[in-house]
Design a protein around this motif. Structure first.
Motif, PDB file in Angstrom:
ATOM      1  N   UNK A   1       0.807  -1.220   0.000  1.00 19.65           N
ATOM      2  CA  UNK A   1       0.000   0.000   0.000  1.00 19.65           C
ATOM      3  C   UNK A   1       0.838   1.266   0.000  1.00 19.65           C
TER       4      UNK A   1
ATOM      5  N   UNK B   1      -3.598  -8.102   1.217  1.00 24.62           N
ATOM      6  CA  UNK B   1      -3.025  -6.827   0.807  1.00 24.62           C
ATOM      7  C   UNK B   1      -1.990  -6.330   1.802  1.00 24.62           C
ATOM      8  N   UNK B   2      -2.206  -6.665   3.075  1.00 23.21           N
ATOM      9  CA  UNK B   2      -1.255  -6.166   4.073  1.00 23.21           C
ATOM     10  C   UNK B   2       0.022  -6.989   4.079  1.00 23.21           C
TER      11      UNK B   2
ATOM     12  N   UNK C   1      -2.675  -0.694   9.764  1.00 18.58           N
ATOM     13  CA  UNK C   1      -2.032  -0.888   8.476  1.00 18.58           C
ATOM     14  C   UNK C   1      -1.198   0.318   8.079  1.00 18.58           C
ATOM     15  N   UNK C   2      -1.044   1.276   9.017  1.00 15.47           N
ATOM     16  CA  UNK C   2      -0.360   2.507   8.634  1.00 15.47           C
ATOM     17  C   UNK C   2       1.151   2.278   8.531  1.00 15.47           C
TER      18      UNK C   2
ATOM     19  N   UNK D   1     -10.288  -5.215   8.681  1.00 13.97           N
ATOM     20  CA  UNK D   1      -8.979  -5.650   8.250  1.00 13.97           C
ATOM     21  C   UNK D   1      -9.091  -6.937   7.424  1.00 13.97           C
TER      22      UNK D   1
ATOM     23  N   UNK E   1     -10.487  -6.117   3.978  1.00 14.89           N
ATOM     24  CA  UNK E   1      -9.492  -5.498   3.095  1.00 14.89           C
ATOM     25  C   UNK E   1      -8.504  -6.552   2.616  1.00 14.89           C
ATOM     26  N   UNK E   2      -8.173  -7.471   3.540  1.00 15.06           N
ATOM     27  CA  UNK E   2      -7.256  -8.528   3.164  1.00 15.06           C
ATOM     28  C   UNK E   2      -7.838  -9.450   2.099  1.00 15.06           C
TER      29      UNK E   2
ATOM     30  N   UNK F   1      -9.401  -8.531  -0.546  1.00 10.57           N
ATOM     31  CA  UNK F   1      -9.296  -7.963  -1.886  1.00 10.57           C
ATOM     32  C   UNK F   1      -7.984  -8.450  -2.505  1.00 10.57           C
TER      33      UNK F   1
ATOM     34  N   UNK G   1      -4.594  -8.984  -4.206  1.00 10.33           N
ATOM     35  CA  UNK G   1      -3.423  -8.111  -4.069  1.00 10.33           C
ATOM     36  C   UNK G   1      -3.108  -7.396  -5.386  1.00 10.33           C
TER      37      UNK G   1
ATOM     38  N   UNK H   1      -4.373  -3.814  -5.593  1.00  6.42           N
ATOM     39  CA  UNK H   1      -3.573  -2.784  -4.939  1.00  6.42           C
ATOM     40  C   UNK H   1      -2.296  -2.529  -5.728  1.00  6.42           C
ATOM     41  N   UNK H   2      -1.716  -3.594  -6.251  1.00  6.50           N
ATOM     42  CA  UNK H   2      -0.486  -3.431  -7.018  1.00  6.50           C
ATOM     43  C   UNK H   2      -0.737  -2.573  -8.255  1.00  6.50           C
TER      44      UNK H   2
ATOM     45  N   UNK I   1      -1.134   1.006  -7.189  1.00  3.79           N
ATOM     46  CA  UNK I   1       0.145   1.597  -6.830  1.00  3.79           C
ATOM     47  C   UNK I   1       0.981   1.886  -8.079  1.00  3.79           C
TER      48      UNK I   1
ATOM     49  N   UNK J   1      -1.023   6.081  -0.883  1.00  6.10           N
ATOM     50  CA  UNK J   1      -1.631   5.191   0.116  1.00  6.10           C
ATOM     51  C   UNK J   1      -3.130   5.479   0.273  1.00  6.10           C
TER      52      UNK J   1
ATOM     53  N   UNK K   1      -5.129   4.757  -2.967  1.00  4.58           N
ATOM     54  CA  UNK K   1      -5.261   3.317  -3.197  1.00  4.58           C
ATOM     55  C   UNK K   1      -6.371   2.747  -2.333  1.00  4.58           C
ATOM     56  N   UNK K   2      -6.316   3.119  -1.029  1.00 11.24           N
ATOM     57  CA  UNK K   2      -7.340   2.609  -0.109  1.00 11.24           C
ATOM     58  C   UNK K   2      -8.713   3.123  -0.507  1.00 11.24           C
TER      59      UNK K   2
ATOM     60  N   UNK L   1      -9.230  -0.117  -3.120  1.00 11.41           N
ATOM     61  CA  UNK L   1      -9.379  -1.249  -2.199  1.00 11.41           C
ATOM     62  C   UNK L   1     -10.715  -1.199  -1.460  1.00 11.41           C
TER      63      UNK L   1
END
Lengths: 292, 307, 215
Positions: B6, B284-285, C41-42, C104, C107-108, C110, C112, C115-116, C119, C125, C128-129, C133
């Protein structure tokens, strides 16, 4: 069904374990009533069964100072407990053969109904709805609902009418109790918790002006508070405390009533009072047993 | 380092900003804790006009030197564990039954099970305990165990069903192809995989069950909260009310955190061996610090719905 | 039956309080949950750590003790709020980690690659979110979130022991008045809880099915 039976067995095992671990260091706080060695009861009665078994299970409060209060050793002490011992002694059962079970307001009737306890002595007010599901011996004491306020009564609360006159004043009691029902005759500004001691904090912070329930329970709370609280001493209801037994077990009820009357006469009742609640409260006149 | 897609790997300015944030939040938290301790330690003026000693005054803590207090607390821990243990075993059995009923091929079984599940899932545990106690006139232990077992059993049933549903169709087809009956396929092939895959979530649910034994105060069962806070503070006096609250809180945290730790350990163990069902779709994380395989997210996920 | 008719005004009063507790604590938990999830997730390590410690502490504390802290310790610290608000705070705090975890895990879920892709076209960030996402995650998040709110609905009953006169506390009043009709009274109370929880469960199930088809 089998599942339920299995649960019952493990419940008993659990109770037994708790009971055993509790017996390690019990103290004898008062003069114990004399246990009847030779007593005969008519076969088939509850008295004969209990005498035969040599033990009895009594439900009492575990969190009420002066009446039924359990210490860290798991042995309850108080006036209710002494009354229970007097009855057990008449059945030929020694105090150490009594199994004490915690009775809370919600479980008194179901415990009597399913035989989990043989009798309940637990600041248990005799009233008509309860008489439909259990039978009462006694009363052995007549309490009255009262108010507990901070020492020196800063708000000048004289009685429940205060809350009618000051609709903003809040009073605290226990959720779903008879005390809650009674105080609602005077005000709707009632907050309720799970136990009476939980009501002390709201009074300290000013969120409530007073705690209300039976005067003897309040006296116990005041006694444990190092002079921080006092009882108003103006009872506004009458709460006859009875001994709950299984519905329609008339012989057992009559036996307990006879025992109580004898104890009123020969001083055992006064002794029990003076050793427990009498430390804080004046000794009252014994009440009249109500053989309804 | 963090592998999340991210955001970029932090540059010098981001690192500086991150450091500033860390320092500021650390200072704020330290100030908060200092204020808390100061407030609790200072004497308090009550609404009634009396003054009470602060919470850290020795007179509020001396009972902890009494071994009898710790024996009583230990009795409470035993009561809590006895109820949680029995309820956990029963909840597993009920959960397995529910999951089979819910995935049964005949609607006669499936639909009533679904209705029962909805019913138990929607009822407060407090209400169920009171219900068992008052209606079946059972003891307080039985009431607590039964309510916790049925409620958590319903949730575990749903977890297992989700586990079965997440298996690739090929598993069941393979079972049928080698001549197993549908029931045998479910028992021998699908269920063991679903169980293993969902184990972390099930253990997380057990932590919830353990916490919920505290609700048995409603039926007067002698568990940790009741003995610790209610009975002991009535006996020793209200001055110890907060002391006992903090002691009981710490005991609960120790027990539950150890159990959660076991859950995470098991999650990691089974995670490495787990059947390649749907798990390794990388989140994603990514694998952010400390958290283990994706099964760990699964554990969190499951516990999420069912407090 | 007449016990229920007699108690109906009390049930409805309590039901409304339960609903408001659910509403206030639900919104609060959603707000805090989003913040906690974002912190977890920050890019800033310390925020991640704070969020983790918060989640672990709260999730391992029994609700009864948490509400106890809100009803007794907060006023001790000088917080002057009515008991409804205090209970709502307790329920909010208790529910927020569960909300955060539901978010969380959604979001997980979705892929990957999404997000790629975001990005690689240069989105930040936040973008994207927010644009890629989250819109996909929300579908996945709603069923577990609804489960959290079902649990919250039931948990409001614990507030009855902490000075809030909600549905469960009202039912104890009615039971005390009419000990002879306990079964009917308890079923009536259960009915009121099910009015909230069953439709929520059905919505969650329906969305779950739609998501499954979309996948």
């Amino acid at each position: 069904m089998r599942l339920k039976k299995g649960l019952m067995v493990s419940a008993m095992a659990a109770v037994a374990v708790l009971g055993l671990s509790a017996c390690t260091d019990s103290e004898a706080p008062t003069a114990e009533p004399e246990v009847q060695e030779e007593v005969e009861f008519e076969a088939g009665t509850t008295m004969a069964e209990l005498n035969e078994a040599g033990e009895i299970t009594i439900g009492t409060k575990f969190d009420q100072p002066l009446f039924g209060l359990v210490g860290p050793d798991n042995e309850p002490v108080g006036f209710d407990v002494e009354i229970g011992k007097i009855i057990a002694a008449e059945l030929g059962i020694a105090p150490e053969d009594i199994n004490w079970v915690e009775a809370i307001s919600a479980n008194r009737e179901p415990f009597i109904q399913n035989g989990e306890v043989d009798l309940v002595v637990a600041t248990y007010t005799i009233n008509d709805t309860r008489k439909e599901v259990v039978s009462f011996a006694g009363p052995y004491y007549i309490a009255g609902q009262d108010l507990l306020v901070p020492a020196d009564n800063p708000d000048g609360i004289e009685g429940p009418e205060y809350f009618t006159e000051n609709p903003d004043a809040v009073v605290c009691t226990v959720s779903g109790s008879t005390s809650e029902k009674n105080i609602r005759e005077y005000t709707d500004n009632v907050i309720a918790a799970n136990g009476y001691s939980d009501c002390l904090e709201p009074v300290r912070t000013g969120a409530a002006a007073a705690v209300t329930t039976d005067n003897v329970i309040l006296a116990g709370l005041a006694d444990k508070s190092d002079g921080e609280f006092e009882v108003v001493n103006n009872a506004f209801t009458e709460e006859p405390y009875g001994i709950g037994v299984a519905l329609e077990d008339t012989e057992f009820r009559d036996f307990i009533n006879d025992t109580l009357e004898a104890a009123f006469e020969d001083g055992r009742w006064v002794d029990a009072w003076e050793a427990t609640a009498g430390v804080v409260l004046d000794t009252p006149e014994p009440p009249t047993v109500d053989r309804y | 380092m963090s592998q999340s897609v991210l955001y970029d790997a932090p540059g010098p300015r981001a690192i500086r900003r991150s450091r500033v944030t860390s320092v500021v939040s650390a200072v704020l938290i330290a100030l908060g804790i200092a204020w808390l301790i100061f407030t609790l330690a200072s004497p308090r003026e009550t609404a009634g006009g009396s003054t009470q000693v602060g919470l850290f005054d020795a007179s509020r803590w001396d009972i902890l030197l009494d071994a009898a207090v710790w024996r009583a607390l230990w009795r409470g821990v035993q009561g809590t564990l006895q109820m949680a243990g029995a309820a956990a075993v029963l909840a597993m059995i009920i959960g397995i039954l529910f999951s089979f009923g819910r995935t049964a091929r005949t609607a006669w079984i499936r639909v009533p099970t679904a209705v029962l599940l909805e019913f138990f899932r929607g009822m407060p545990v407090l209400l169920m305990m009171l219900f068992v106690l008052l209606v079946f006139a059972s003891g307080s232990y039985v009431a607590g165990v039964a309510a916790l077992a049925v409620y958590n059993g319903a949730l575990i049933g749903e977890i297992l069903r989700a586990g079965i549903a997440s298996l690739p169709r090929g598993q069941a087809e393979a079972g049928l192809a080698i001549g197993l009956t549908p029931t045998a396929t479910r028992f021998l092939i699908e269920f063991p995989q679903a169980f293993r895959q969902m184990l972390p979530i099930i253990i997380a649910q057990m932590v919830v069950l353990l916490k919920d034994t505290a609700l048995a105060y409603i039926v007067g069962y002698p568990e940790l909260l009741r003995i610790g806070v209610n009975n002991l503070s009535n006996f020793y006096g209200n001055a110890y009310f907060f002391t006992l609250f903090f002691v009981v809180l710490v005991i609960y945290l120790v027990i539950n955190l150890s159990l959660s730790w076991v859950a995470r350990f098991v999650a990691r163990r089974t995670g490495s061996k787990a059947v390649v069902a749907k798990i390794p779709r990388r989140g994603i994380f990514g694998r952010t610090r400390g958290t283990a395989a994706p099964t760990d997210d699964g554990a969190d996920d499951g516990a999420a719905g069912k407090s | 039956m007449d016990a229920i008719i007699e108690g109906l005004p009390l049930f409805i009063d309590g039901f409304l309080v339960t609903l408001s507790l659910l509403g206030v604590a639900g919104m609060g938990a959603l707000g805090i949950g989003i913040v906690v999830a974002a912190m977890r997730i920050s890019p800033v390590a310390s925020l991640r750590m704070i969020a983790t410690v918060y989640t672990e502490l709260v999730r391992n504390t029994p609700l009864t003790l948490l509400l106890f802290g809100c009803a007794f310790v907060l006023p001790y610290l000088g917080v002057r709020l009515d008991y409804f608000t205090l209970a709502a705070i307790g329920l909010t705090v208790y529910t927020s980690p569960f909300v955060a975890e539901a978010l969380r895990s959604g979001v997980n879920g979705v892929s990957i690659g999404q997000a790629e892709a975001a990005r690689s076209i240069g989105l930040t960030f936040g973008q994207t979110l927010g644009f890629v996402v989250m819109p996909q995650a929300i579908r996945m998040v709603i069923p577990p979130l609804i489960n959290v709110f079902i649990a919250l609905t039931k948990n409001t009953s614990v507030a009855g022991g902490f000075f809030v006169l909600e549905l469960f506390a009202q039912s104890r009043r009615v039971i005390n008045n009419r000990g002879d009709e306990v079964l009917a009274i308890l079923l009536a109370v259960a009915f009121f809880y099910l009015i909230i929880t069953v439709p929520l469960g059905l919505i969650a199930g329906a969305i779950e099915k739609r998501v499954a088809v979309l996948r």
